[in-house]
Design an enzyme around this catalytic site. Structure first.
Site, short mmCIF file in Angstrom:
data_model
loop_
_atom_site.label_atom_id
_atom_site.label_comp_id
_atom_site.label_asym_id
_atom_site.label_seq_id
_atom_site.Cartn_x
_atom_site.Cartn_y
_atom_site.Cartn_z
CE LYS A 1 -4.53 0.47 0.30
NZ LYS A 1 -5.67 -0.06 -0.21
N GLY B 1 -22.85 4.80 -3.32
CA GLY B 1 -21.60 5.55 -4.22
C GLY B 1 -21.38 4.57 -5.40
CG ASN B 2 -17.72 5.27 -7.52
OD1 ASN B 2 -18.67 5.84 -8.27
ND2 ASN B 2 -16.96 5.81 -7.05
CB VAL B 3 -19.31 -0.37 -4.37
CG1 VAL B 3 -19.35 -1.81 -3.92
CG2 VAL B 3 -17.71 -0.23 -4.59
CE1 TYR C 1 -28.95 3.43 -8.15
CE2 TYR C 1 -27.57 3.40 -10.28
CZ TYR C 1 -28.76 3.57 -9.67
OH TYR C 1 -29.84 3.64 -10.60
N GLY D 1 -24.85 3.20 2.04
CA GLY D 1 -23.88 3.88 1.00
C GLY D 1 -24.00 3.45 -0.30
P1 NAI Z 1 -17.89 5.86 -2.79
O1 NAI Z 1 -17.21 7.16 -1.93
O2 NAI Z 1 -18.25 5.92 -4.23
O3 NAI Z 1 -19.14 5.70 -2.02
C1 NAI Z 1 -19.39 5.72 -0.61
C2 NAI Z 1 -20.86 6.26 -0.36
O4 NAI Z 1 -21.11 6.04 1.11
C3 NAI Z 1 -21.16 7.49 -0.76
O5 NAI Z 1 -22.24 7.78 -1.65
C4 NAI Z 1 -21.24 8.65 0.50
O6 NAI Z 1 -22.18 9.64 0.40
C5 NAI Z 1 -21.86 7.39 1.42
N1 NAI Z 1 -21.81 7.67 2.97
C6 NAI Z 1 -20.64 8.10 3.39
N2 NAI Z 1 -20.96 8.05 4.78
C7 NAI Z 1 -22.27 7.73 5.03
C8 NAI Z 1 -23.13 7.18 6.15
N3 NAI Z 1 -22.63 7.40 7.37
N4 NAI Z 1 -24.11 6.55 5.77
C9 NAI Z 1 -24.70 6.13 4.71
N5 NAI Z 1 -23.84 6.44 3.53
C10 NAI Z 1 -22.66 7.11 3.62
O7 NAI Z 1 -17.18 4.85 -2.16
P2 NAI Z 1 -17.05 3.16 -3.02
O8 NAI Z 1 -16.05 3.12 -3.79
O9 NAI Z 1 -18.60 2.82 -3.47
O10 NAI Z 1 -16.66 2.03 -1.80
C11 NAI Z 1 -17.49 1.82 -0.89
C12 NAI Z 1 -16.83 1.05 0.13
O11 NAI Z 1 -16.50 0.15 -0.49
C13 NAI Z 1 -15.63 1.65 0.94
O12 NAI Z 1 -15.63 1.32 2.50
C14 NAI Z 1 -14.33 1.28 0.01
O13 NAI Z 1 -13.30 1.55 0.99
C15 NAI Z 1 -14.99 -0.13 -0.06
N6 NAI Z 1 -14.23 -0.80 -1.29
C16 NAI Z 1 -14.26 -0.10 -2.36
C17 NAI Z 1 -14.01 -0.92 -3.71
C18 NAI Z 1 -13.93 -0.10 -4.97
O14 NAI Z 1 -13.59 -1.03 -6.09
N7 NAI Z 1 -14.57 0.81 -5.21
C19 NAI Z 1 -12.82 -1.90 -3.58
C20 NAI Z 1 -12.82 -2.68 -2.05
C21 NAI Z 1 -13.57 -2.09 -1.13
#
Ligand code: NAI
Length: 335
Positions: free
Chosen positions: A65, A171-173, A175, A169
């Site tokens: 990392k 977000g990217n994952v 939704y 949540g």
């Molecule tokens: P993202 O930043 O696109 O989405 C996160 C979402 O969570 C956002 O829509 C945000 O507004 C929401 N959020 C923040 N605080 C919140 C709360 N207290 N309650 C409800 N929603 C809240 O992140 P992404 O990429 O979707 O990743 C989501 C999780 O998956 C993270 O923990 C990330 O570390 C983990 N992850 C993601 C990977 C990836 O390929 N993107 C790979 C492995 C793990």
């Protein structure tokens, strides 16, 4: 390794936890750490996690990392990214960098201008399959596969038709996961701090909106944390009504003892680093030559791995995360 580049102002640390199975792969996080000590603790913890994740994802690689000390919204510059690329290059392929929170595919393109040791950039064959280098769709699909496996194990149901899932949540994952769950016939309860993301799920997928503080307490079959770490803690545990916790967020258990506490409550926990490995699986395939059916079948093995962890946990009466750690260690410590 600590790096300081006075010309660009870069301050960064690269940690290689394990590289016997192959190069140490792990994303680069940029964050305004309060101290160098905090940055070091974070990068060591994260690199260790990548070793376990790679081992159980069946990847010929170790865990690493990197972190850049600084605020990504105000302190990120192309010069810093190129300087970091030169640091990665000095390691001669022992560490492969990729995007993580605070960095983007565009940043990795800058890094790739000075080193070839970059993951998460879609090659020509990956782009032909519609991939962009963003690992989120693969992470969402792997998480979906993991939820199917957990439902089969805990609820003895072969289909998600009518299964109730609370997704925290969007977000990217999150939704994309909702889209897959909806297409499979699941009913959705959703929460996000961004109201627009909730509205999109309600309108497009018929989801029920829930307050952010109540999402973990819904009367559902599955809680899928896809936002933050530390969701399962002594405050949320007694309110949990789901039979399964299975989502993409990293570090879902606030403390290791939550693992046993979930088991005591009869909740099946899909260890986070196993179920959310879709992203690094895809990055691996982008590096060896992207072939969509091979990627899909590799992602589907997440379900097989989880089913085996669930089976061993039941047979030995141990929490699932402890079983996963032991399985991973047996792989990366094997002589
Ligand atoms: P993202 O930043 O696109 O989405 C996160 C979402 O969570 C956002 O829509 C945000 O507004 C929401 N959020 C923040 N605080 C919140 C709360 N207290 N309650 C409800 N929603 C809240 O992140 P992404 O990429 O979707 O990743 C989501 C999780 O998956 C993270 O923990 C990330 O570390 C983990 N992850 C993601 C990977 C990836 O390929 N993107 C790979 C492995 C793990």
């Amino acid at each position: 390794m600590h790096y300081c580049d006075p010309r660009s102002g870069l301050r960064a640390i690269i940690a290689i936890h394990h590289s016997r199975l192959g190069p140490a792969l792990g994303g680069c996080r940029m964050f305004p750490y309060a101290s160098d000590g905090d940055a070091l603790t974070d990068v060591l913890r994260l690199s260790r996690g990548m070793t376990y994740k790679a081992a159980l994802a069946g990847l010929p690689q170790g865990g690493g990392k990197s972190v850049i000390l600084g605020d990504p919204s105000t302190e990120k510059t192309p010069e810093k990214m190129r300087a970091l690329g030169r640091c990665v290059d000095q390691l001669g392929g022992r560490y492969i960098i990729a995007e993580d929170s605070g960095t983007t595919v565009e940043d990795m393109l800058l890094v790739s201008g000075v080193t070839q040791h970059v993951g998460g950039l879609a090659d020509a064959s990956a782009r032909a399959s519609g991939r962009s280098g963003d690992p989120s769709p693969a992470t969402a699909y792997g998480t979906f596969v993991g939820i199917v496996a957990a439902v089969r194990h805990a609820l003895r149901r072969d289909s998600l038709e009518g299964v109730r899932v609370a997704v925290q949540g969007l977000g990217n994952v999150g939704y994309r996961l909702c889209q897959l769950l909806h297409a499979a016939g699941a009913q959705l309860w959703v929460a996000d701090t961004a109201p627009g993301r909730v509205a999109r799920c309600v309108q497009a997928l018929g989801a029920t909106a829930v307050a952010v503080d109540d999402i973990h307490a819904q009367k559902v079959d599955v809680l899928a944390p896809c936002a933050l770490g530390g969701v399962i803690h002594p405050g949320t545990l007694p309110r949990l009504r789901a039979r399964i916790v299975a989502g993409a967020a990293n570090n879902q258990l606030a403390t290791p003892v939550m693992d046993a506490a979930l088991r005591e409550r009869g909740v099946l926990y899909a260890p986070d680093y196993v179920i959310n490995a879709g992203g690094i699986i895809e990055i691996h395939h982008e590096r060896i030559g992207y072939h969509e059916p091979a990627v899909r079948s590799h992602l589907e093995r997440i379900g097989v791995t989880l089913t085996e962890i669930f089976r061993i946990a039941d047979a030995t009466d141990r929490p699932t995360a402890a079983v996963a750690d032991a399985q991973a260690e047996a792989i990366f410590r094997a002589p």
